[in-house]
Design a protein around this motif. Structure first.
Motif, short mmCIF file in Angstrom:
data_model
loop_
_atom_site.label_atom_id
_atom_site.label_comp_id
_atom_site.label_asym_id
_atom_site.label_seq_id
_atom_site.Cartn_x
_atom_site.Cartn_y
_atom_site.Cartn_z
N ASN A 61 0.88 -1.17 -0.15
CA ASN A 61 -0.07 0.01 -0.06
C ASN A 61 0.83 1.46 0.12
OD1 ASN A 61 -2.38 -1.24 0.24
ND2 ASN A 61 -2.68 -1.46 2.08
N THR A 62 1.90 1.20 0.67
CA THR A 62 2.61 2.40 0.68
C THR A 62 3.65 2.57 -0.39
OG1 THR A 62 4.56 1.15 2.25
CG2 THR A 62 2.58 2.50 3.42
N SER A 63 3.80 1.48 -1.12
CA SER A 63 4.95 1.67 -2.42
C SER A 63 4.31 2.06 -3.51
CB SER A 63 5.37 0.25 -2.64
OG SER A 63 4.44 -0.54 -3.03
N SER A 64 2.96 2.49 -3.57
CA SER A 64 2.36 3.26 -4.66
C SER A 64 3.11 4.42 -5.17
CB SER A 64 0.91 3.69 -4.43
OG SER A 64 0.71 4.56 -3.39
N ILE A 95 -7.09 5.29 -13.42
CA ILE A 95 -6.16 4.42 -12.93
C ILE A 95 -6.30 3.33 -11.98
CG2 ILE A 95 -3.98 4.60 -11.26
CD1 ILE A 95 -3.46 7.48 -12.49
N ASP A 96 -7.57 3.80 -11.16
CA ASP A 96 -8.09 2.68 -10.14
C ASP A 96 -8.62 1.41 -11.10
OD1 ASP A 96 -7.01 4.21 -8.13
OD2 ASP A 96 -8.98 5.08 -7.62
N SER A 97 -9.31 1.92 -11.81
CA SER A 97 -10.02 1.10 -12.79
C SER A 97 -9.52 0.14 -13.42
CB SER A 97 -11.17 1.67 -13.72
OG SER A 97 -10.55 2.34 -14.91
N GLY A 99 -6.63 -0.86 -12.29
CA GLY A 99 -5.56 -1.70 -11.24
C GLY A 99 -4.02 -1.08 -11.04
N LEU A 100 -3.75 0.07 -11.58
CA LEU A 100 -2.51 0.63 -11.54
C LEU A 100 -2.11 0.93 -10.23
CD1 LEU A 100 -2.54 2.18 -15.01
CD2 LEU A 100 -1.94 0.12 -14.63
N ASN A 101 -0.81 0.90 -9.57
CA ASN A 101 -0.35 1.44 -8.31
C ASN A 101 0.08 2.87 -8.43
OD1 ASN A 101 -0.09 0.99 -5.71
ND2 ASN A 101 2.11 0.30 -6.11
N TYR A 102 -0.89 3.74 -8.65
CA TYR A 102 -0.52 5.09 -8.77
C TYR A 102 -1.54 5.95 -7.96
CZ TYR A 102 3.00 4.52 -12.50
OH TYR A 102 4.21 3.88 -13.11
N GLU A 103 -0.89 7.30 -7.24
CA GLU A 103 -1.86 7.94 -6.58
C GLU A 103 -1.65 9.50 -7.09
OE1 GLU A 103 -2.53 9.70 -1.94
OE2 GLU A 103 -0.80 8.30 -2.56
N VAL A 104 -2.79 10.00 -7.55
CA VAL A 104 -2.80 11.29 -8.13
C VAL A 104 -3.18 12.09 -6.95
CG1 VAL A 104 -4.19 12.98 -9.50
CG2 VAL A 104 -3.55 10.72 -10.24
N VAL A 105 -2.08 13.42 -7.22
CA VAL A 105 -1.82 14.54 -6.26
C VAL A 105 -2.17 15.75 -7.03
CG1 VAL A 105 -0.74 15.90 -4.73
CG2 VAL A 105 -0.24 13.42 -4.75
#
Length: 250
Positions: A61-64, A95-97, A99-105
C-alpha cells in the motif's frame, strides 16, 4: 494364609496400583504439556504468518507511485461542485479501474502564474514524485506577461524538478490563447510550450483544452473554465499522453 501375609499382599497390591496411577498421571501430564507446546507453536506460526501478510500488505500500500499535477485553476477544478470532477480526479478513477499502483496528487492553485509556480516549487518537491505534470502559463498569457519571462519561469520549474529527482518523468501541458490577445503574441505564446518540450525532451500535450476551449456548452459562464463534462474531455486528452509515460514506467 496367615493374616499378616494377607495384609502384606493387599498393601503391595495397593502400592502397585498407586504406582501405576502415578505413572499414568505423569504420562498424561507430559502429553498435555507437549500438546500445549505444539498449540503454542502453531499459534505463533499463525500469528507470524498473519503479521507477515499485514507487513506485505502495508508495504504494497505504501509503495504506490505518485503522479502530481502542478497547475492553475484548470487543474484545481475551479467552479466545479466537486473538485474530484476536475481532470486529475477523473484520471485517478481511470487509474484505479485499471488496477495501476499510482496515486494522483492535485496541486492546482486558482490564479497561479508561472512566477507563482516557480516560487512554490521547492515546497512541492518535498515529497517523492514519479510523474510531474506541469500545467501553467495560461494566466501569464491572459495578463500579457512577456513571453521570455513566462518561458524562463517554466524552465526554472522543469530544472528544479530535474535537480531534485532526475528519475521523475515530466509531462508538459501546452496552452493557447484567444485571438483577441493579438496574433503575434498568441503565436509566440503557443510556441513556448512546444519549444520547452523539445529542448528538455519532455512528454508533451500540445493543447490541454483541445476540443473544449471555445466551445460554449463545455465551459462555464466565464467562457474559460471547463464544466464537469468539459473536464472529462480534458482528462481524455491528458490520458493519451500520460498513458504512454505509464507504459514506459512499467
Amino acid at each position: 494364609m496367615p493374616k499378616s501375609k494377607i495384609t502384606e499382599s493387599l498393601l503391595n497390591s495397593t502400592v502397585s496400583k498407586y504406582r501405576n496411577l502415578i505413572k499414568f498421571c505423569y504420562f498424561l501430564l507430559v502429553f498435555v504439556v507437549i500438546s500445549c507446546g505444539n498449540d503454542t507453536k502453531s499459534k505463533a506460526n499463525v500469528d507470524k504468518n498473519e503479521n507477515a501478510t499485514t507487513e506485505n500488505e502495508t508495504t504494497e500500500n505504501t509503495s504506490s507511485k505518485t503522479i502530481l499535477f502542478f497547475g492553475d485553476s484548470i487543474t484545481a477544478g475551479y467552479g466545479l461542485d466537486d473538485t474530484n470532477d476536475a481532470f486529475p480526479g477523473i484520471i485517478q478513477s481511470k487509474i484505479d479501474s485499471l488496477g495501476l499502483n499510482y496515486e494522483v496528487v492535485n496541486s492546482g492553485l486558482s490564479g497561479e502564474t508561472s512566477a507563482g509556480g516557480k516560487s512554490r516549487i521547492d515546497w512541492i518537491l518535498n515529497q517523492d514524485i514519479d510523474i510531474f505534470v506541469l500545467e501553467l502559463g495560461a494566466n501569464d498569457g491572459l495578463r500579457g506577461v512577456a513571453i521570455a519571462e513566462t518561458k524562463a519561469n517554466l524552465q526554472a520549474i522543469v530544472d528544479a524538478v530535474k535537480a531534485k529527482s532526475p528519475s521523475t518523468k515530466i509531462v508538459l501541458a501546452g496552452m493557447e490563447l484567444p485571438p483577441n490577445m493579438g496574433q503575434d503574441y498568441t503565436t509566440q505564446f503557443r510556441a513556448i510550450f512546444a519549444d520547452l518540450a523539445s529542448e528538455n525532451k519532455l512528454a508533451f500535450i500540445p493543447f490541454i483544452l483541445k476540443d473544449v476551449g471555445g466551445i460554449k456548452e463545455l465551459n462555464q459562464n466565464d467562457g474559460i473554465h471547463p464544466t464537469a463534462e468539459g473536464h472529462k474531455i480534458v482528462a481524455n486528452t491528458v490520458w493519451e499522453v500520460l498513458a504512454t509515460v505509464l507504459n514506459a514506467e512499467s
